[in-house]
Design a protein around this motif. Structure first.
Motif, short mmCIF file in Angstrom:
data_model
loop_
_atom_site.label_atom_id
_atom_site.label_comp_id
_atom_site.label_asym_id
_atom_site.label_seq_id
_atom_site.Cartn_x
_atom_site.Cartn_y
_atom_site.Cartn_z
N LYS A 1 0.83 -1.20 0.00
CA LYS A 1 0.00 0.00 0.00
C LYS A 1 0.87 1.25 0.00
N ALA A 2 1.88 1.27 0.88
CA ALA A 2 2.77 2.43 0.94
C ALA A 2 3.55 2.61 -0.35
N GLY B 1 2.59 1.66 -3.35
CA GLY B 1 1.66 2.13 -4.36
C GLY B 1 1.35 3.60 -4.22
N GLN B 2 1.14 4.05 -3.00
CA GLN B 2 0.88 5.46 -2.76
C GLN B 2 2.06 6.33 -3.18
N ALA B 3 3.28 5.84 -2.89
CA ALA B 3 4.47 6.59 -3.28
C ALA B 3 4.61 6.65 -4.80
N LEU C 1 2.23 6.44 -7.01
CA LEU C 1 1.16 7.24 -7.59
C LEU C 1 1.15 8.67 -7.07
N ASN C 2 2.04 8.94 -6.09
CA ASN C 2 2.13 10.27 -5.47
C ASN C 2 0.80 10.67 -4.85
N VAL C 3 0.19 9.70 -4.16
CA VAL C 3 -1.05 9.97 -3.42
C VAL C 3 -0.82 9.59 -1.96
N THR C 4 -1.65 10.11 -1.06
CA THR C 4 -1.47 9.86 0.36
C THR C 4 -2.52 8.95 0.95
N GLY C 5 -3.54 8.60 0.21
CA GLY C 5 -4.58 7.76 0.75
C GLY C 5 -5.54 7.34 -0.33
N ALA C 6 -6.61 6.67 0.05
CA ALA C 6 -7.60 6.19 -0.94
C ALA C 6 -8.97 6.68 -0.57
#
Length: 392
Positions: free
Chosen positions: A378-379, A381-383, A385-390
């Motif tokens: 999860k971490a 993938g977030q990194a 995609l440059n996103v912090t959550g879903a």
């Protein structure tokens, strides 16, 4: 029997590692089956490691230790793991605690010096106790229920911990807890393992790492001096500090090295077997068959990948946010390597008297250490995609 140089020094290690490390592995491997079957804290192994001076590896030179770097420490952990995995896990946790406490500005010097001197003089071990029955792994958030209550003399600690690696062999327990303040501080309280009110419940009965003594520990109103709140802060500060700690890198690299060491032990057995096993209908060693050559190549490639990744991480060539992926990749590849070996060796590998079944049980434990795979992916993938959550 020849043993590694005594006392251990980093300079001597750098000159003699090719001789000393295999000797440590051989010594520990001799009793590994017995240690696994007895499923008790491996006290003889730690007496041996203490005689070699290896319990001081991450203690600062100013306190009489070796102040070894991560590359040196990971080689020692790998060698110990090749010999006996539970011993390596307890030793790893001891190393992490000393690496961290001596770099903390909050630890009172008299306590950090005392913990160091105990290790140097008597082989005293320390570990952090974090996991709780209700909360589970603290890496997923939440406050501990173990609580330190203020008293006129200091603190009174109550609560319980599970998966307390090394429990019966510890001299010091660094207990993750909260204060009873209106805005609680969260952090660590240093507890002498034999203090009145400390109770160890022998409930660890795992398939792997059976001698790690990872039992339940209950704290019944344990009285502590005021300065034994060695590293506590408001929760948000404590969480940020933990995430950024240098100890995170050490933990991921050393866990990867431990399970890689277990896989190397299995692979050493496998290669010896291929070179010496000569079926009567073949008239040549199994190593002459292309099938086994391919399997050996697959295993060698997995272990080569582990080495490259762990070397890079230890040498600061991996960004901090990708260190958990190094742990995930190397432990998973170690498991795959041992699975290849067990499948190729066939029925004998699963016999209770065979070392491969022990290596297989031990290497599977690599999956359960924090962070678990779902958290890592999860971490990552977030990194990516440059996103912090879903969003749901």
């Amino acid at each position: 029997m020849k043993v590694a140089r005594k006392p251990f020094t980093v300079d001597a290690f750098n000159k003699n590692a090719d001789v000393d490390l295999p000797e440590i592995t051989r010594h520990l491997a001799q009793s590994a089956d017995k240690v696994d079957r007895q499923a008790r804290f491996p006290s003889d192994n730690f007496a041996y490691l203490h005689r070699l001076g290896l319990l001081s590896l991450t203690i600062p030179a100013s306190l009489g230790g070796q102040a070894a770097d991560l590359n040196t420490v990971r080689q020692v952990i790998s060698a110990v793991a090749k010999g006996e995995a539970s011993t390596a896990l307890i030793l790893l946790m001891h190393y992490l605690q000393h690496q961290q406490l001596h770099h903390s500005s909050k630890w009172p010097h008299r306590l950090s010096a005392r913990v160091a001197q105990d290790a140097l003089q008597s082989g005293a071990l320390i570990n952090a106790l974090r996991v709780e029955p209700a909360l589970g792994s603290p890496s997923r958030g939440g406050l501990p229920t173990t609580t330190a209550y203020r008293t006129t003399k200091g603190w009174r600690l109550s609560g319980e911990k599970i998966y307390s690696t090394g429990s019966h062999g510890l001299t010091w327990m660094n207990v993750w807890a909260r204060s009873d303040d209106k805005t609680p501080s969260v952090g660590f309280w240093l507890v002498p393992a034999h203090a009145p009110g400390v109770e160890i419940i022998d409930e660890w009965d795992h398939l792997g790492m059976r001698a790690s003594s990872s039992h339940r520990v209950i704290f019944h109103d344990v009285e502590l001096p005021l300065d034994h709140a060695v590293d506590s802060a408001p929760q948000a500060i404590a969480n940020k500090k933990a995430a950024e700690s240098e100890a995170v890198k050490w933990m991921h690299v050393l866990l990867g090295s431990l399970y890689d060491g277990v896989a190397q032990a299995a692979n050493d057995w496998f290669k010896r077997w291929l070179l010496t096993r000569t079926p009567s209908n073949l008239g040549a060693p199994l190593a002459s068959l292309e099938r086994f050559q391919e399997i050996t190549g697959r295993i060698d490639t997995l272990l080569l990948s582990n080495k490259v990744l762990l070397d890079a991480a230890a040498n600061n060539d991996v960004p901090h946010h990708q260190l958990a992926q190094i742990k995930q990749i190397t432990t998973s590849q170690s498991i795959r390597a041992v699975e290849h070996i067990v499948k190729a060796a066939g029925n004998p590998a699963l016999s209770g008297s065979h070392p491969l079944q022990r290596h297989y049980r031990d290497v599977l434990c690599g999956r359960i250490h924090t962070p678990q795979d779902d958290t890592v992916f999860k971490a990552a993938g977030q990194a990516a995609l440059n996103v912090t959550g879903a969003t749901s």
